[in-house]
Scaffold this motif. Structure first.
Motif, PDB file in Angstrom:
ATOM      1  N   GLU A  79       0.847  -1.324  -0.175  1.00 38.88           N
ATOM      2  CA  GLU A  79      -0.044  -0.083  -0.044  1.00 38.88           C
ATOM      3  C   GLU A  79       0.962   1.318   0.148  1.00 38.88           C
ATOM      4  O   GLU A  79       0.624   2.268  -0.622  1.00 38.88           O
ATOM      5  N   ASP A 109      -8.871   7.678  -1.240  1.00 38.17           N
ATOM      6  CA  ASP A 109      -9.214   6.391  -1.055  1.00 38.17           C
ATOM      7  C   ASP A 109      -8.307   5.624   0.129  1.00 38.17           C
ATOM      8  O   ASP A 109      -8.862   5.184   1.057  1.00 38.17           O
ATOM      9  N   THR A 110      -6.986   6.144  -0.091  1.00 35.37           N
ATOM     10  CA  THR A 110      -6.127   5.396   0.808  1.00 35.37           C
ATOM     11  C   THR A 110      -6.320   5.978   2.121  1.00 35.37           C
ATOM     12  O   THR A 110      -6.140   5.581   3.417  1.00 35.37           O
ATOM     13  N   ARG A 130      -9.355   7.431   3.229  1.00 34.03           N
ATOM     14  CA  ARG A 130     -10.635   6.884   3.828  1.00 34.03           C
ATOM     15  C   ARG A 130     -10.659   5.437   4.260  1.00 34.03           C
ATOM     16  O   ARG A 130     -11.215   5.076   5.355  1.00 34.03           O
ATOM     17  N   ARG A 131      -9.933   4.460   3.427  1.00 35.95           N
ATOM     18  CA  ARG A 131      -9.837   3.174   3.758  1.00 35.95           C
ATOM     19  C   ARG A 131      -9.454   3.227   5.345  1.00 35.95           C
ATOM     20  O   ARG A 131      -9.852   2.143   5.953  1.00 35.95           O
ATOM     21  N   SER A 132      -8.496   3.946   5.885  1.00 34.07           N
ATOM     22  CA  SER A 132      -7.784   3.733   7.005  1.00 34.07           C
ATOM     23  C   SER A 132      -8.345   4.812   7.863  1.00 34.07           C
ATOM     24  O   SER A 132      -7.481   5.111   9.150  1.00 34.07           O
ATOM     25  N   ASN A 149      -8.325   4.499  11.541  1.00 31.97           N
ATOM     26  CA  ASN A 149      -6.802   3.896  12.445  1.00 31.97           C
ATOM     27  C   ASN A 149      -5.944   5.093  12.738  1.00 31.97           C
ATOM     28  O   ASN A 149      -5.232   5.177  12.984  1.00 31.97           O
ATOM     29  N   SER A 171      -1.646   8.194  14.652  1.00 28.42           N
ATOM     30  CA  SER A 171      -2.085   6.809  14.120  1.00 28.42           C
ATOM     31  C   SER A 171      -1.697   5.647  15.120  1.00 28.42           C
ATOM     32  O   SER A 171      -0.738   5.803  16.060  1.00 28.42           O
ATOM     33  N   ARG A 229      -1.406   1.262   8.769  1.00 28.78           N
ATOM     34  CA  ARG A 229      -2.417   1.786   7.782  1.00 28.78           C
ATOM     35  C   ARG A 229      -2.961   3.303   8.280  1.00 28.78           C
ATOM     36  O   ARG A 229      -3.084   3.982   7.151  1.00 28.78           O
ATOM     37  N   ALA A 237      -2.333   6.732   5.952  1.00 30.39           N
ATOM     38  CA  ALA A 237      -3.615   7.670   5.731  1.00 30.39           C
ATOM     39  C   ALA A 237      -3.046   8.964   5.824  1.00 30.39           C
ATOM     40  O   ALA A 237      -3.583   9.825   5.385  1.00 30.39           O
TER      41      ALA A 237
END
Ligand SMILES: [Zn+2]
Length: 185
Positions: free
Chosen positions: A67, A99-100, A102-104, A107, A118, A122, A126
């Motif tokens: 990622e 997207d990167t 939002r996905r995490s 976290n 964080s 992940r 982000a």
């Protein structure tokens, strides 16, 4: 077998988190150089060195490393816009950063003073993505520059705004030496 990267201050010359992250290859041009994220451990150390992860945290998995590399490629697309001759940042690259993030998003924590923390790799990635979006929307007056010689990005905060190299110690000196060789055959 590529040697594991030892991160030193010379790897953090961009003046911006997302750009330092984008500069984690030996060079970007004239041809791509070796990846400095050699393994999950080197990414883990990068993230703790930049305080995106607490010391002692080691949550970087192979998936997070993948990622990270994908995120870095997106950052190149976003900040290479002038070099690539685009007039706007390609929407897919911006969507990729979003997207990167939002996905995490679960976290990471954003504090009222704008600082972020964080709790795993992940989430740390982000934060890098958010930092890239922030820079794309609020570029410095002189823009994001790239080293003439190796393609590393930096923000030129020198007084005369004439910085051409990632660092005088490396590319600046090599360029001088090359110039010397052409003028002194
Ligand atoms: Zn350079």
């Amino acid at each position: 077998m590529i040697a594991t990267t030892e991160w030193v201050e010379d790897h953090f010359i961009a003046g911006n988190l997302a750009l330092d992250f984008a500069n984690t290859v030996y060079r970007r041009w004239p041809e791509p150089g070796p990846d400095l994220f050699t393994d999950t451990e080197t990414l883990n150390i990068w993230l703790t060195h930049t305080r995106l992860l607490p010391d002692g945290e080691s949550s970087v998995t192979e998936a997070a490393l993948e990622e990270a590399r994908a995120l870095r490629a997106l950052l190149w697309t976003v900040f290479d816009v002038p070099k690539d001759g685009h007039t706007t940042i390609p929407a897919e690259a911006l969507a990729g950063l979003l997207d990167t993030a939002r996905r995490s998003i679960a976290n990471l924590a954003v504090h009222p003073d704008g600082s972020t923390t964080s709790n795993d790799a992940r989430g740390a990635l982000a934060i890098v993505a958010l930092s890239g979006i922030t820079l794309a929307l609020n570029p410095p007056p002189q823009g994001v520059r790239a080293c003439d010689r190796c393609g590393w990005f930096f923000i030129d905060s020198s007084r005369g705004r004439r910085r051409r190299w990632c660092s005088m110690k490396t590319c600046g000196n090599q360029a001088k030496a090359a110039r010397y060789r052409t003028t002194h055959p």
